[in-house]
Write a protein that holds these residues in place. Structure first.
Motif, PDB file in Angstrom:
ATOM      1  N   GLY A 165      -5.369  15.238 -26.748  1.00 40.41           N
ATOM      2  CA  GLY A 165      -4.551  14.057 -26.962  1.00 40.41           C
ATOM      3  C   GLY A 165      -4.447  13.134 -25.777  1.00 40.41           C
ATOM      4  O   GLY A 165      -3.821  12.078 -25.857  1.00 40.41           O
ATOM      5  N   GLU A 166      -5.050  13.502 -24.639  1.00 35.40           N
ATOM      6  CA  GLU A 166      -5.018  12.645 -23.458  1.00 35.40           C
ATOM      7  C   GLU A 166      -6.436  12.183 -23.133  1.00 35.40           C
ATOM      8  O   GLU A 166      -7.395  12.928 -23.325  1.00 35.40           O
ATOM      9  N   PRO A 167      -6.590  10.934 -22.658  1.00 34.86           N
ATOM     10  CA  PRO A 167      -7.927  10.426 -22.367  1.00 34.86           C
ATOM     11  C   PRO A 167      -8.619  11.249 -21.288  1.00 34.86           C
ATOM     12  O   PRO A 167      -7.982  11.741 -20.354  1.00 34.86           O
ATOM     13  N   ALA A 168      -9.906  11.388 -21.445  1.00 34.88           N
ATOM     14  CA  ALA A 168     -10.699  12.135 -20.470  1.00 34.88           C
ATOM     15  C   ALA A 168     -10.947  11.245 -19.258  1.00 34.88           C
ATOM     16  O   ALA A 168     -11.846  10.414 -19.256  1.00 34.88           O
ATOM     17  N   GLU A 169     -10.109  11.391 -18.260  1.00 34.31           N
ATOM     18  CA  GLU A 169     -10.284  10.601 -17.052  1.00 34.31           C
ATOM     19  C   GLU A 169     -10.243  11.529 -15.850  1.00 34.31           C
ATOM     20  O   GLU A 169      -9.703  12.639 -15.897  1.00 34.31           O
ATOM     21  N   ASP A 170     -10.832  11.083 -14.770  1.00 32.19           N
ATOM     22  CA  ASP A 170     -10.910  11.920 -13.587  1.00 32.19           C
ATOM     23  C   ASP A 170      -9.522  12.196 -13.025  1.00 32.19           C
ATOM     24  O   ASP A 170      -8.719  11.282 -12.834  1.00 32.19           O
ATOM     25  N   SER A 171      -9.239  13.450 -12.794  1.00 35.11           N
ATOM     26  CA  SER A 171      -8.000  13.809 -12.114  1.00 35.11           C
ATOM     27  C   SER A 171      -8.183  13.585 -10.621  1.00 35.11           C
ATOM     28  O   SER A 171      -9.301  13.616 -10.114  1.00 35.11           O
ATOM     29  N   PRO A 172      -7.085  13.305  -9.890  1.00 39.23           N
ATOM     30  CA  PRO A 172      -7.222  13.117  -8.454  1.00 39.23           C
ATOM     31  C   PRO A 172      -7.785  14.365  -7.785  1.00 39.23           C
ATOM     32  O   PRO A 172      -7.190  15.439  -7.860  1.00 39.23           O
ATOM     33  N   VAL A 173      -8.914  14.224  -7.162  1.00 37.31           N
ATOM     34  CA  VAL A 173      -9.528  15.317  -6.409  1.00 37.31           C
ATOM     35  C   VAL A 173     -10.030  14.765  -5.098  1.00 37.31           C
ATOM     36  O   VAL A 173     -10.155  13.555  -4.923  1.00 37.31           O
ATOM     37  N   GLY A 174     -10.335  15.652  -4.172  1.00 37.00           N
ATOM     38  CA  GLY A 174     -10.884  15.211  -2.896  1.00 37.00           C
ATOM     39  C   GLY A 174      -9.924  14.305  -2.154  1.00 37.00           C
ATOM     40  O   GLY A 174      -8.726  14.555  -2.066  1.00 37.00           O
ATOM     41  N   LYS A 175     -10.441  13.199  -1.637  1.00 33.59           N
ATOM     42  CA  LYS A 175      -9.641  12.255  -0.852  1.00 33.59           C
ATOM     43  C   LYS A 175      -8.503  11.662  -1.686  1.00 33.59           C
ATOM     44  O   LYS A 175      -7.410  11.424  -1.177  1.00 33.59           O
ATOM     45  N   LEU A 176      -8.732  11.412  -2.971  1.00 37.02           N
ATOM     46  CA  LEU A 176      -7.679  10.853  -3.818  1.00 37.02           C
ATOM     47  C   LEU A 176      -6.489  11.798  -3.901  1.00 37.02           C
ATOM     48  O   LEU A 176      -5.341  11.354  -3.980  1.00 37.02           O
ATOM     49  N   ALA A 177      -6.742  13.096  -3.871  1.00 37.70           N
ATOM     50  CA  ALA A 177      -5.646  14.058  -3.897  1.00 37.70           C
ATOM     51  C   ALA A 177      -4.958  14.129  -2.544  1.00 37.70           C
ATOM     52  O   ALA A 177      -3.731  14.165  -2.456  1.00 37.70           O
ATOM     53  N   GLU A 178      -5.733  14.106  -1.472  1.00 35.10           N
ATOM     54  CA  GLU A 178      -5.161  14.210  -0.127  1.00 35.10           C
ATOM     55  C   GLU A 178      -4.290  12.999   0.224  1.00 35.10           C
ATOM     56  O   GLU A 178      -3.231  13.130   0.833  1.00 35.10           O
ATOM     57  N   TYR A 179      -4.744  11.819  -0.186  1.00 37.57           N
ATOM     58  CA  TYR A 179      -4.105  10.577   0.244  1.00 37.57           C
ATOM     59  C   TYR A 179      -3.261   9.929  -0.851  1.00 37.57           C
ATOM     60  O   TYR A 179      -2.946   8.750  -0.773  1.00 37.57           O
ATOM     61  N   ARG A 180      -2.854  10.700  -1.874  1.00 36.31           N
ATOM     62  CA  ARG A 180      -2.183  10.095  -3.023  1.00 36.31           C
ATOM     63  C   ARG A 180      -0.825   9.488  -2.663  1.00 36.31           C
ATOM     64  O   ARG A 180      -0.357   8.589  -3.355  1.00 36.31           O
ATOM     65  N   LYS A 181      -0.173   9.963  -1.589  1.00 40.01           N
ATOM     66  CA  LYS A 181       1.133   9.423  -1.203  1.00 40.01           C
ATOM     67  C   LYS A 181       1.043   8.479  -0.013  1.00 40.01           C
ATOM     68  O   LYS A 181       2.060   8.114   0.571  1.00 40.01           O
ATOM     69  N   LEU A 182      -0.157   8.059   0.348  1.00 39.99           N
ATOM     70  CA  LEU A 182      -0.318   7.145   1.474  1.00 39.99           C
ATOM     71  C   LEU A 182       0.255   5.767   1.139  1.00 39.99           C
ATOM     72  O   LEU A 182      -0.080   5.187   0.104  1.00 39.99           O
ATOM     73  N   PRO A 183       1.130   5.200   1.969  1.00 44.56           N
ATOM     74  CA  PRO A 183       1.603   3.822   1.742  1.00 44.56           C
ATOM     75  C   PRO A 183       0.547   2.835   2.241  1.00 44.56           C
ATOM     76  O   PRO A 183       0.688   2.247   3.312  1.00 44.56           O
ATOM     77  N   LEU A 184      -0.501   2.650   1.455  1.00 46.41           N
ATOM     78  CA  LEU A 184      -1.606   1.788   1.851  1.00 46.41           C
ATOM     79  C   LEU A 184      -1.127   0.363   2.085  1.00 46.41           C
ATOM     80  O   LEU A 184      -1.674  -0.358   2.921  1.00 46.41           O
ATOM     81  N   LEU A 185      -0.128  -0.069   1.327  1.00 50.36           N
ATOM     82  CA  LEU A 185       0.515  -1.364   1.541  1.00 50.36           C
ATOM     83  C   LEU A 185       1.959  -1.122   1.971  1.00 50.36           C
ATOM     84  O   LEU A 185       2.652  -0.281   1.393  1.00 50.36           O
ATOM     85  N   ALA A 186       2.406  -1.826   2.990  1.00 55.97           N
ATOM     86  CA  ALA A 186       3.771  -1.665   3.478  1.00 55.97           C
ATOM     87  C   ALA A 186       4.780  -2.101   2.421  1.00 55.97           C
ATOM     88  O   ALA A 186       4.443  -2.776   1.442  1.00 55.97           O
ATOM     89  N   ASN A 187       6.048  -1.719   2.643  1.00 57.27           N
ATOM     90  CA  ASN A 187       7.113  -1.825   1.651  1.00 57.27           C
ATOM     91  C   ASN A 187       7.219  -3.201   0.984  1.00 57.27           C
ATOM     92  O   ASN A 187       7.461  -3.327  -0.212  1.00 57.27           O
ATOM     93  N   GLN A 188       7.024  -4.267   1.750  1.00 59.31           N
ATOM     94  CA  GLN A 188       7.216  -5.619   1.225  1.00 59.31           C
ATOM     95  C   GLN A 188       6.178  -5.992   0.175  1.00 59.31           C
ATOM     96  O   GLN A 188       6.439  -6.801  -0.713  1.00 59.31           O
ATOM     97  N   PHE A 189       4.984  -5.402   0.275  1.00 54.41           N
ATOM     98  CA  PHE A 189       3.873  -5.780  -0.604  1.00 54.41           C
ATOM     99  C   PHE A 189       3.868  -4.866  -1.822  1.00 54.41           C
ATOM    100  O   PHE A 189       3.353  -3.748  -1.789  1.00 54.41           O
ATOM    101  N   ALA A 190       4.492  -5.354  -2.889  1.00 59.33           N
ATOM    102  CA  ALA A 190       4.679  -4.550  -4.092  1.00 59.33           C
ATOM    103  C   ALA A 190       4.706  -5.470  -5.302  1.00 59.33           C
ATOM    104  O   ALA A 190       4.647  -6.695  -5.173  1.00 59.33           O
ATOM    105  N   ASP A 191       4.782  -4.884  -6.477  1.00 57.73           N
ATOM    106  CA  ASP A 191       4.907  -5.684  -7.698  1.00 57.73           C
ATOM    107  C   ASP A 191       6.075  -6.660  -7.568  1.00 57.73           C
ATOM    108  O   ASP A 191       7.136  -6.317  -7.035  1.00 57.73           O
ATOM    109  N   ASN A 192       5.872  -7.882  -8.056  1.00 55.50           N
ATOM    110  CA  ASN A 192       6.916  -8.923  -8.114  1.00 55.50           C
ATOM    111  C   ASN A 192       7.331  -9.466  -6.750  1.00 55.50           C
ATOM    112  O   ASN A 192       8.371 -10.119  -6.627  1.00 55.50           O
ATOM    113  N   ALA A 193       6.525  -9.224  -5.711  1.00 52.74           N
ATOM    114  CA  ALA A 193       6.886  -9.672  -4.369  1.00 52.74           C
ATOM    115  C   ALA A 193       6.863 -11.192  -4.269  1.00 52.74           C
ATOM    116  O   ALA A 193       6.143 -11.883  -5.003  1.00 52.74           O
ATOM    117  N   VAL A 194       7.659 -11.709  -3.324  1.00 52.71           N
ATOM    118  CA  VAL A 194       7.573 -13.098  -2.898  1.00 52.71           C
ATOM    119  C   VAL A 194       7.054 -13.087  -1.467  1.00 52.71           C
ATOM    120  O   VAL A 194       7.604 -12.386  -0.610  1.00 52.71           O
TER     121      VAL A 194
END
Length: 571
Positions: A165-194
């Motif tokens: 019942g769920e789409p067959a998509e790649d699960s986070p593995v490798g670097k995507l798993a290691e860095y999944r909580k990395l704040p690649l963009l700082a706090n100000q740069f987010a959805d709906n930002a000005v």
């Protein structure tokens, strides 16, 4: 932390204090057997029988009146509410299973799996779902077995697990798993930002954090925004990246910001922020008060501190919240919303009405704090009375004589620890300093100052930052008789430090200042560089038992500062 503490105490009572009758562990998978289309699972530590319980009704933000004390509550006959068991057949596709408890065992099945070969529990993250405990209300440890063998990434023949019942998509593995909580963009740069119009715009974020492995290989950040494509090469050992974009005109046209991070050609992280607009951005710092906001509905937007903490002893470089989990999964994340009332709504709506441009307000507030807690570490040296605070903080920052001396002290403390402390503890079977758990040498053991601790949480995550203006509302705690004489030098140093740290030397700095009647010994901040303005207040607003300022009085006083800001900046 009450429940984890209680569970750890059970281990101490049983294993160190001899209470062998206590159950200190939750149920752990022991074995399973298949009977037709059913799987019967046995457990160690079943504790006299299994029960279903939940913690969601106590979770803050998840239920009205919740306490945040996640003590499990038993759900009588609650087996139908447990959605955490899965079974798989010969095709290795996992199907959600129903379950029932039979004493110390669990029986599970799924209609689509006629001949089960594998069983799993809780492997997708439990969260606040009802789940299974023993009689001591200790939870089952998650597990996944197939053909009676523990499933691991090495033993499973497929690249990823397949879930019905769920789409067959790649699960986070490798670097995507290691860095999944990395704040690649700082706090100000987010959805709906000005983001600030008419000035060069610096966009930045993290490339590694202390808990991540040191990247090995070529590191690149690729940025896409408003038709601009940039590739930033990140040198080895550099913990963050940044790029400066040319000035942009104010616009309500929604833009998308996309950043991707690759290490040795492998995708490590990706951030996509939508509905970004360009306009005027203001930074506001204020005593604690009840600012409210909701989903974005217009061109005026605010980012409020949702994190519980207001201060920290160490710099919080990329986020206000302690957690760097993505905003959609982090109830403490500071996000862009539409203000519903208070200073943010008043300031934003009046600027927007006057200019027609989108307005963004980064609004950081906390219980009344001393001025020095808001100051940048380096600005402390500008105030004679804060030189000791400056030296203490510099002792934690490499590249100066105070740090070098601190490291020498730190090494000496460790030598003394192993040469004297440990031998004495072994000889006497007691902790020499009398503390319950002893004391380890630390690099910060001589640091007692609280200077810069609000800055670490509520200012640093937004710098560099392009701002049209900055507002600072002082509190009574900052102007007590023994502190009022230092108000002028300290606020001057604070304002200059912020403008430098933000990289916004032309930003207008507005502040409230008490009258002579309120603070007879108060000195005025006469050394603020660049544009600034003050609004004098003649009484302190009332503060409740929690330190929150009376909203009506706060709005009345902040309105005067808003008037001053509009006169000075939008004349």
């Amino acid at each position: 932390k009450a429940v984890p503490g209680q569970r750890l105490a059970l281990h101490a009572l049983k294993n160190q204090y001899g209470r062998k009758e206590l159950v200190a562990d939750g149920p752990i998978f022991k074995s399973y057997k298949v009977e037709g289309d059913k799987v019967i699972i046995a457990f160690d530590n079943a504790g006299g029988g299994l029960v279903v319980a939940e913690t969601g009704s106590n979770a803050l933000g998840k239920a009205p009146g919740a306490t945040g004390f996640s003590n499990p509550k038993v759900i009588p006959d609650g087996a139908a509410q447990v959605k955490l068991f899965y079974v798989a057949g010969e095709d290795r596709v996992w199907h959600q299973a129903t379950m029932k408890i039979a004493g110390e065992t669990v029986i599970v099945s799924a209609p689509a799996v006629k001949a089960p070969r594998g069983v799993a529990y809780g492997t997708g993250g439990i969260g606040f779902q009802p789940n299974v405990y023993n009689q001591a209300l200790l939870p089952i440890t998650p597990f996944i077995y197939y053909d009676n063998q523990l499933v691991t990434s090495k033993s499973w023949p497929d690249k990823n697990l397949k879930i019905a019942g769920e789409p067959a998509e790649d699960s986070p593995v490798g670097k995507l798993a290691e860095y999944r909580k990395l704040p690649l963009l700082a706090n100000q740069f987010a959805d709906n930002a000005v983001l600030q119009a008419d000035t060069p715009l610096t966009i930045w974020g993290a490339t590694t954090l202390g808990w991540l492995p040191e990247p090995a290989g070529k590191m690149e950040v690729k940025l896409s925004f408003a038709g601009i494509e940039k590739t930033i090469h990140v040198p080895p050992g550099q913990p963050e990246w940044q790029v400066v974009l040319p000035p942009m005109k104010a616009s309500v046209e929604p833009l998308t910001l996309k950043a991707t991070y690759t290490i040795a050609g492998e995708l490590a992280h990706e951030s996509i922020c939508t509905n970004i607009v360009i306009g005027d951005v203001w930074y506001v710092a204020a005593p604690a008060n009840q600012e409210t906001a909701d989903a974005v509905t217009g061109p005026v937007r605010v980012m409020i501190r949702n994190a519980k903490r207001m201060t920290a002893t160490r710099p919080s470089r990329f986020t206000v919240s302690t957690s760097t989990t993505a905003a959609e999964d982090n109830r403490f994340a500071s996000i862009w919303q539409s203000p519903k009332g208070g200073l943010a709504a008043a300031l934003g709506s009046r600027i927007q009405a006057k200019t027609g441009r989108p307005v963004g307000i980064i609004y950081m507030s906390g219980n009344p704090l001393e001025l020095k807690q808001w100051m940048t570490p380096r600005s402390l040296q500008q105030v004679p009375g804060l030189i000791d605070d400056y030296r203490q903080l510099m002792a934690l920052e490499p590249g100066n004589s105070y740090y070098d001396a601190n490291v020498r002290r730190y090494i000496a403390d460790w030598k003394k620890y192993w040469g004297e402390f440990i031998p004495q503890m072994m000889a006497t079977k007691a902790v020499p300093d009398g503390k319950p758990w002893g004391n380890y040498p630390t690099l910060a053991s001589d640091v007692t100052t609280e200077a810069s601790q609000a800055y670490n949480v509520m200012v640093l995550p937004f710098s560099p930052g392009a701002f049209k203006g900055i507002l600072f509302l002082c509190s009574e705690a900052m102007c007590q008789p023994d502190k009022a004489a230092d108000f002028g030098p300290q606020l001057s140093a604070l304002a200059n430090g912020w403008k430098e740290q933000f990289g916004s030397p032309n930003a207008w700095f507005g502040y409230t200042v008490p009258s002579k009647e309120l603070a007879p010994k108060l000195t005025q901040p006469k050394q603020i560089k660049g544009a600034s303005g003050a609004y004098e207040i003649n009484h302190w607003p009332k503060v409740d038992a929690k330190g929150n300022v009376d909203p009506a009085e706060f709005d009345q006083q902040s309105a005067g500062l808003v008037d001053e800001a509009l006169r000075s900046v939008y004349h």
